[in-house]
Design an enzyme around this catalytic site. Structure first.
Site, PDB file in Angstrom:
ATOM      1  N   LYS A  55      17.727 -32.284  59.829  1.00  0.00           N
ATOM      2  CA  LYS A  55      19.153 -32.026  60.057  1.00  0.00           C
ATOM      3  C   LYS A  55      19.356 -31.343  61.400  1.00  0.00           C
ATOM      4  CE  LYS A  55      20.337 -31.835  55.179  1.00  0.00           C
ATOM      5  NZ  LYS A  55      20.374 -31.056  53.961  1.00  0.00           N
ATOM      6  N   GLN A  99      21.031 -25.139  51.815  1.00  0.00           N
ATOM      7  CA  GLN A  99      20.114 -26.145  51.266  1.00  0.00           C
ATOM      8  C   GLN A  99      19.786 -25.820  49.807  1.00  0.00           C
ATOM      9  OE1 GLN A  99      18.903 -28.929  53.054  1.00  0.00           O
ATOM     10  NE2 GLN A  99      18.119 -29.545  51.053  1.00  0.00           N
ATOM     11  N   ASP A 122      28.994 -30.135  52.980  1.00  0.00           N
ATOM     12  CA  ASP A 122      28.350 -30.856  51.874  1.00  0.00           C
ATOM     13  C   ASP A 122      29.394 -31.367  50.876  1.00  0.00           C
ATOM     14  OD1 ASP A 122      25.657 -31.377  51.817  1.00  0.00           O
ATOM     15  OD2 ASP A 122      25.077 -29.378  51.116  1.00  0.00           O
TER      16      ASP A 122
END
Ligand code: NAD
Length: 303
Positions: A55, A99, A122
């Site tokens: 990422k 995460q 997200d």
């Protein structure tokens, strides 16, 4: 199976990343804004570390600012909430990604709820879930967003098509269903208690498999000409590839769909690897760009 019916997710994702990068250049030139994405990694899970590294690299390649916060596995929940609040208040941070999974002492829902929904790239915050289902400006979870972009690219107008989504998770299945409904598909959500899955699939113009069970969806379930999107990522033993140094069989990745058989029936199908997977980070970059635009009162580009 024809090569034409295989959807090349790697190439499609590269194209999306290029479009994002071009818009980042434009945002800098016209508004002196460079989008920033901050990723929080707690603990030492090797798979999560690889995702976070990828990422970070792709964020920088797209011309954005990438920052990473790596915290010890025993970090108290309060420290993570403090960090999230600091990033919420930092105007140079446009996107925040924590995460998952988080270590057991941390309540994931509490951490996700603490993220400013306008920075929640997200798309997991309940505010974004509500915005998605009510048709307002949501940040949409990256994996289903990648699936809908590939579907629209391949099929054009999805209106009136029947779609079966296999899996009802908050990360893939449910938002996927919401996106298909927004495109005027007729949607069935199947799950572990569904009794007639094969028949449901046989009637579907679009099958999305998001289960996590290797090759569960059989080729014979696919209606001729249907579009099949395989989200599953499963590592299985591959003795045909030989043995590892420790004498155990080598492994390979397969999806939730029996690829070769399904590709013989489908009008279009995503492979695993190289299908949905590469789209997830590309969509994360797209969401960061959209978030940066909205936070600055600028209409996001239509990508
Ligand atoms: P999950 O475990 O949260 O959900 C799995 C779903 O499958 C559940 O809703 C369950 O009801 C359903 N299910 C289980 N057994 C079933 C059966 N026999 N018949 C029908 N449905 C059944 O998983 P998830 O997070 O939604 O992920 C699903 C898969 O997608 C996994 O393989 C995961 O690795 C993969 N994934 C890939 C990406 C990516 O490509 N970037 C991102 C997220 C998830």
């Amino acid at each position: 199976m024809t090569v034409d019916n295989i959807i090349d997710g790697k190439a499609f994702a590269a194209g999306l990343r290029r479009k994002v990068a071009a818009e980042v250049v434009r945002l800098k030139k016209d508004h002196d804004i460079t989008p920033g994405l901050s990723v929080v990694l707690v603990g030492n899970d090797p798979a999560s570390a690889v995702y976070v590294r990828n990422k970070g690299e792709q964020t920088k390649e797209a011309g954005m600012v990438s920052s990473e916060h790596r915290l010890a596995a025993d970090t108290p929940e309060a420290d993570i909430l403090d960090l999230v609040n600091k990033m919420n208040d930092d105007p140079s941070v446009n996107g925040i990604l924590v995460q998952l999974p988080l270590p057991h002492q941390i309540d994931e829902n509490k951490v996700l709820a603490a993220i400013n929904p306008n920075k929640d790239v997200d798309g997991f915050h309940v505010t974004n879930v509500g915005r998605l289902w009510t048709g307002s400006d949501a940040l949409v979870p990256c994996t289903p967003l990648g699936c809908i972009l590939m579907l629209k690219d391949r099929l054009g107008d999805l209106s009136g098509k029947s779609a079966v989504v296999i899996g009802r998770s908050n990360i893939v299945g449910k938002p996927m269903a919401a996106l298909l409904i927004a495109e005027s598909c007729t949607v069935t959500i199947a799950h572990s208690r569904t009794v007639n899955l094969a028949d449901l699939c046989r009637d579907a113009d679009i099958v999305i498999a998001a289960v996590g069970r290797p090759e569960m969806v059989k080729g014979e379930w696919i209606k001729p000409g249907a579009t099949v999107i395989d989200v599953g990522i499963n590592r299985v033993e591959a003795p045909e590839r030989g043995l590892k140094e420790d004498g155990s069989p080598k492994t390979k990745l397969v999806g939730d769909v029996q690829f070769t058989d399904a590709a013989g029936k489908a009008g279009a199908i995503t492979p695993v690897p190289g299908g949905v997977g590469p789209m997830t980070i590309a969509c994360l970059l797209r969401n960061t760009l959209v978030a940066a635009c909205r936070q600055n009162g600028i209409a996001p580009p239509p990508i």
